[in-house]
Structures are given as C-alpha cells and as structure tokens.
Design a protein around this motif. Structure first.
Motif, PDB file in Angstrom:
ATOM      1  N   THR A 145       4.597  24.195 -24.698  1.00 17.97           N
ATOM      2  CA  THR A 145       5.237  23.369 -25.729  1.00 17.97           C
ATOM      3  C   THR A 145       6.537  24.028 -26.210  1.00 17.97           C
ATOM      4  O   THR A 145       6.816  25.186 -25.887  1.00 17.97           O
ATOM      5  CB  THR A 145       4.315  23.221 -26.954  1.00 17.97           C
ATOM      6  OG1 THR A 145       4.120  24.536 -27.500  1.00 17.97           O
ATOM      7  CG2 THR A 145       2.973  22.621 -26.589  1.00 17.97           C
ATOM      8  N   SER A 147       7.007  25.146 -29.023  1.00 16.82           N
ATOM      9  CA  SER A 147       6.653  26.314 -29.844  1.00 16.82           C
ATOM     10  C   SER A 147       6.159  27.468 -28.976  1.00 16.82           C
ATOM     11  O   SER A 147       5.648  28.455 -29.500  1.00 16.82           O
ATOM     12  CB  SER A 147       5.555  25.933 -30.838  1.00 16.82           C
ATOM     13  OG  SER A 147       4.420  25.451 -30.133  1.00 16.82           O
ATOM     14  N   CYS A 188      10.772  16.125 -31.616  1.00 18.65           N
ATOM     15  CA  CYS A 188      10.007  16.617 -32.766  1.00 18.65           C
ATOM     16  C   CYS A 188      10.647  17.880 -33.370  1.00 18.65           C
ATOM     17  O   CYS A 188      11.515  17.787 -34.221  1.00 18.65           O
ATOM     18  CB  CYS A 188       8.561  16.844 -32.330  1.00 18.65           C
ATOM     19  SG  CYS A 188       7.517  17.640 -33.538  1.00 18.65           S
ATOM     20  N   PHE A 227       0.030  17.836 -32.151  1.00 18.67           N
ATOM     21  CA  PHE A 227      -1.065  18.014 -31.182  1.00 18.67           C
ATOM     22  C   PHE A 227      -2.283  18.642 -31.852  1.00 18.67           C
ATOM     23  O   PHE A 227      -3.417  18.379 -31.447  1.00 18.67           O
ATOM     24  CB  PHE A 227      -0.620  18.880 -29.995  1.00 18.67           C
ATOM     25  CG  PHE A 227       0.280  18.147 -29.046  1.00 18.67           C
ATOM     26  CD1 PHE A 227      -0.224  17.154 -28.226  1.00 18.67           C
ATOM     27  CD2 PHE A 227       1.640  18.421 -28.998  1.00 18.67           C
ATOM     28  CE1 PHE A 227       0.604  16.443 -27.359  1.00 18.67           C
ATOM     29  CE2 PHE A 227       2.476  17.726 -28.139  1.00 18.67           C
ATOM     30  CZ  PHE A 227       1.956  16.731 -27.323  1.00 18.67           C
TER      31      PHE A 227
END
Ligand code: SF4
Ligand code: SF4
Length: 246
Positions: A145, A147, A188, A227
């Motif tokens: 992801t 992150s 996002c 998520f």
C-alpha cells in the motif's frame, strides 16, 4: 505466555533452533490435498488466518543470493485491542510478545511437515538481508500500500512467518487480483497526511528510523486506513463505484 525455553526472534541474532524433529534425508516434493488441508487446520487452530504460497522467481533469488524455491506464508492478525492502544514502549513490548508467540507455533508447522517427509525450515522473520515483502509479493496474494504495508485480503494488520520447503506442488496463484489497490491509494493518502511523526519523505518513501511502529507500536496509519476501518471487500466495491463515475 511465551515458552521460557524459547530464545526469541531478535534482529542480527541467529534463528532460534526450536524444532523437535530433524529434516528428512530424502525430502518428498509432492504433498496431497489432505495433508495440506491438515496443515491449514493446524494453522487455524492457533489463530492464524490462513496460508499463502510463493514460488520464487530466478530474478528474486539472484537479487538476494538465496537458493530456495517454495515458500509457505503463515498469516495472523495483530490483535485489535493492541492496535488501538496508545503508542508506548510497553505497547511495543506487548506487540513483540504477540509476534514471538505466533512464531513459536510456526516451528510446530515445520515439524508437522518434517514428520511427513518434507524439508521445512523457517525463514528468519527479522532478517533484513532479504526482503520478506518481496517474497510475499510473489504469492500474488498481497500488494504494497501507499503506507508501505503488505496488504492481504485477510486484513491490513496482517503479520506473517515464512517456511521454505521442498514441496513443489503447492497451490501457487498465477495472477494477482489486488493490483487495483495502488490506484485506489493514489486517490486517498490519509496515512501520509495523518502520520504523527512525518515518517514519509517527499517521494512518500517510509523513513524507517523516524517511524515508531517497532519501537512504540505506532499504528496510526493502520487505524486511519479504509482497508482497516471497512475491510478489503467494502473498499473494493467503493473503488468500483468510483471507477464508474470517472
Ligand atoms: S490510508 Fe489510503 S493511501 Fe494509505 S494505505 Fe490506506 S487506502 Fe492507501
Ligand atoms: S506507524 Fe506511525 S510513525 Fe510509522 S508511518 Fe505509520 S503513522 Fe507514521
């Protein structure tokens, strides 16, 4: 409760030898569906969410100078209560204890395979000379992801242990159906915006020395992520609606 005889997984220390059974002299290469089912059941019994399977490419083996082919990835979810605790040294320690406890069971999985005639060895979970995430990506069962987390459908808060084995006929996935995730992440970015330590550089590369996930158990980027909050399937449905509107 961690078995007092277990030496714990530590950075820059050898893998503890906690096997009870030796590897067979002439390891088998094919496992039956029934035996693989039994291994899955054993993993579920200890609260693992399941197993993914990686077949390593020649390129990856060359990159990390390793000579192993078949990997079993045992996945578990970090406890919700722990994830939601405020970061502190104490939380970091509790998270490490949880990790060590799951790891001890993985020796039992290796012993189960050894007893049934297969070679099975843990990969050191804290070995930074190889990329466990690159190995995980070869399962076609996860994505990285924005992150910098390894996202499996089981959840964003997945931790994992790996065993390399002589078994050639594992159910390796040929295609990855999660490759839409980076596109969703590009719309996002909450994890980057909300990181309390500003642990991402201008190219959004995670600055490991700044991130306090391991030292203090910071999980802010997990807690804020759709998520984690909504789960994989709901985010996928949202992404599909978004795509139709584009
Ligand atoms: S918070 Fe947003 S950008 Fe970050 S990993 Fe989650 S979905 Fe991707
Ligand atoms: S774990 Fe905490 S410090 Fe590390 S990137 Fe995520 S939010 Fe930032």
């Amino acid at each position: 409760m961690i078995d007092a005889a277990f030496e714990r997984f530590r950075y820059h220390k050898p893998l503890p030898n906690f096997y009870k059974i030796e590897n067979p002299k002439n390891p088998k290469r094919e496992i039956s569906e029934e035996l693989l089912f039994e291994l899955n059941e054993l993993a579920l019994k200890y609260d693992f969410t399941g197993i993914s399977y990686s077949k390593l490419s020649d390129e990856l083996k060359q990159d990390f100078n390793i000579d192993i082919d078949n990997i079993l990835i045992f996945k578990f979810l970090m406890g919700d209560e722990l994830i939601r605790m405020e970061p502190s040294r104490q939380k970091g320690k509790l998270m490490d204890d949880e990790f060590q406890e799951y790891g001890i069971h993985v020796y039992e999985f290796a012993d189960f395979l050894r007893k049934n005639g297969f070679q099975a060895d843990l990969i050191h979970p804290l070995d930074d000379s190889i990329s466990l995430r690159a190995i995980a990506m070869q399962s076609n069962d996860c994505v990285i992801t924005r992150s910098n987390m390894c996202l499996f459908k089981d959840g964003l808060q997945v931790g994992f242990f790996m065993i390399h084995t002589s078994i050639d006929n594992l159910p390796f996935k040929k295609e990855n159906d999660m490759l839409w995730v980076p596109d969703f992440c590009s719309t996002c970015g909450i994890c980057i915006e909300r990181c309390p330590k500003e642990a991402f550089d201008e190219n959004e590369k995670l600055l490991r020395k700044v991130c306090t996930a391991h030292r203090e158990g910071c999980n802010e980027c997990i807690l804020k992520c759709p998520f984690y909050k909504r789960g994989y399937d709901k985010v996928k449905r949202r992404y599909e609606r978004m795509k139709k509107r584009r």
